[in-house]
Design a protein around this motif. Structure first.
Motif, PDB file in Angstrom:
ATOM      1  N   THR A   8     -25.977  46.654   4.671  1.00 30.72           N
ATOM      2  CA  THR A   8     -25.173  45.457   4.458  1.00 30.72           C
ATOM      3  C   THR A   8     -25.792  44.638   3.335  1.00 30.72           C
ATOM      4  N   CYS A   9     -24.987  44.243   2.382  1.00 31.08           N
ATOM      5  CA  CYS A   9     -25.473  43.449   1.258  1.00 31.08           C
ATOM      6  C   CYS A   9     -25.873  42.062   1.760  1.00 31.08           C
ATOM      7  N   PRO A  10     -27.120  41.651   1.501  1.00 30.07           N
ATOM      8  CA  PRO A  10     -27.581  40.339   1.983  1.00 30.07           C
ATOM      9  C   PRO A  10     -26.953  39.177   1.219  1.00 30.07           C
ATOM     10  N   ARG A  11     -26.314  39.480   0.115  1.00 35.02           N
ATOM     11  CA  ARG A  11     -25.737  38.413  -0.699  1.00 35.02           C
ATOM     12  C   ARG A  11     -24.297  38.104  -0.329  1.00 35.02           C
ATOM     13  N   CYS A  12     -23.477  39.152  -0.114  1.00 38.48           N
ATOM     14  CA  CYS A  12     -22.059  38.907   0.150  1.00 38.48           C
ATOM     15  C   CYS A  12     -21.636  39.379   1.536  1.00 38.48           C
ATOM     16  N   GLY A  13     -22.520  40.118   2.242  1.00 37.15           N
ATOM     17  CA  GLY A  13     -22.186  40.555   3.590  1.00 37.15           C
ATOM     18  C   GLY A  13     -21.295  41.779   3.633  1.00 37.15           C
ATOM     19  N   LEU A  53     -28.161  47.930  -3.232  1.00 37.67           N
ATOM     20  CA  LEU A  53     -27.260  48.023  -4.381  1.00 37.67           C
ATOM     21  C   LEU A  53     -25.850  47.743  -3.881  1.00 37.67           C
ATOM     22  N   CYS A  54     -25.217  46.731  -4.456  1.00 37.74           N
ATOM     23  CA  CYS A  54     -23.885  46.316  -4.023  1.00 37.74           C
ATOM     24  C   CYS A  54     -22.909  46.429  -5.188  1.00 37.74           C
ATOM     25  N   ALA A  55     -21.824  47.141  -4.969  1.00 34.02           N
ATOM     26  CA  ALA A  55     -20.852  47.356  -6.045  1.00 34.02           C
ATOM     27  C   ALA A  55     -20.261  46.034  -6.528  1.00 34.02           C
ATOM     28  N   GLY A  56     -20.150  45.065  -5.615  1.00 35.93           N
ATOM     29  CA  GLY A  56     -19.577  43.771  -5.988  1.00 35.93           C
ATOM     30  C   GLY A  56     -20.592  42.876  -6.684  1.00 35.93           C
ATOM     31  N   CYS A  57     -21.723  42.639  -6.008  1.00 33.87           N
ATOM     32  CA  CYS A  57     -22.719  41.689  -6.512  1.00 33.87           C
ATOM     33  C   CYS A  57     -23.442  42.206  -7.750  1.00 33.87           C
ATOM     34  N   ASP A  58     -23.611  43.507  -7.846  1.00 27.99           N
ATOM     35  CA  ASP A  58     -24.431  44.060  -8.925  1.00 27.99           C
ATOM     36  C   ASP A  58     -23.615  44.590 -10.097  1.00 27.99           C
TER      37      ASP A  58
HETATM   38 ZN   LIG Z   1     -22.842  42.116  -2.313  1.00 22.96          ZN
END
Ligand SMILES: [Zn+2]
Length: 115
Positions: A17-22, A51-56
């Motif tokens: 789970t992405c810690p930035r966007c959930g 690694l997050c497709a949205g945040c990164d």
């Molecule tokens: Zn994210």
């Protein structure tokens, strides 16, 4: 002793789970940071990075790695291209200037390989 760092890929059964966007991340990487911090204390620890497709998406070295996931689906540390992209991204994540020459060489390699 070189500055080559070991980057361990932690692949769990469930997507991280992405810690930035959930949202669901693509990959969780466990990166050791073994250098001396500003206070003079040896920082010997590990840092889990998602690694997050949205945040990164706008992170320079993350974009080609995200693209790789779109093509291949799951992490494959036996894939040379994947490892190359992963190393470039992981080093960028740390904002470290440890091995910028090598990083430039890596960037040069993937440009030739992908374009
Ligand atoms: Zn994210």
């Amino acid at each position: 002793m070189t500055e080559q760092r070991q980057i361990d890929i932690m692949i769990t059964g469930e997507p991280p789970t992405c810690p930035r966007c959930g949202e669901e991340g693509l990959l969780l990487v466990d990166v050791p940071y073994g250098w001396t911090n500003a206070g003079g204390t040896a920082a010997d620890g590990r840092n889990g990075v998602v690694l997050c497709a949205g945040c990164d998406a706008r992170v320079p070295h993350a974009a080609p790695l995200i693209t790789w996931f779109h093509v291949h689906g799951v992490a494959d540390d036996g894939d040379d291209e994947f490892v190359r992209l992963l190393v470039a991204w992981a080093q960028h994540v740390h904002g470290s200037a440890l091995d910028m020459d090598a990083l430039d060489a890596e960037a040069e390699l993937w440009r030739h390989g992908l374009l």
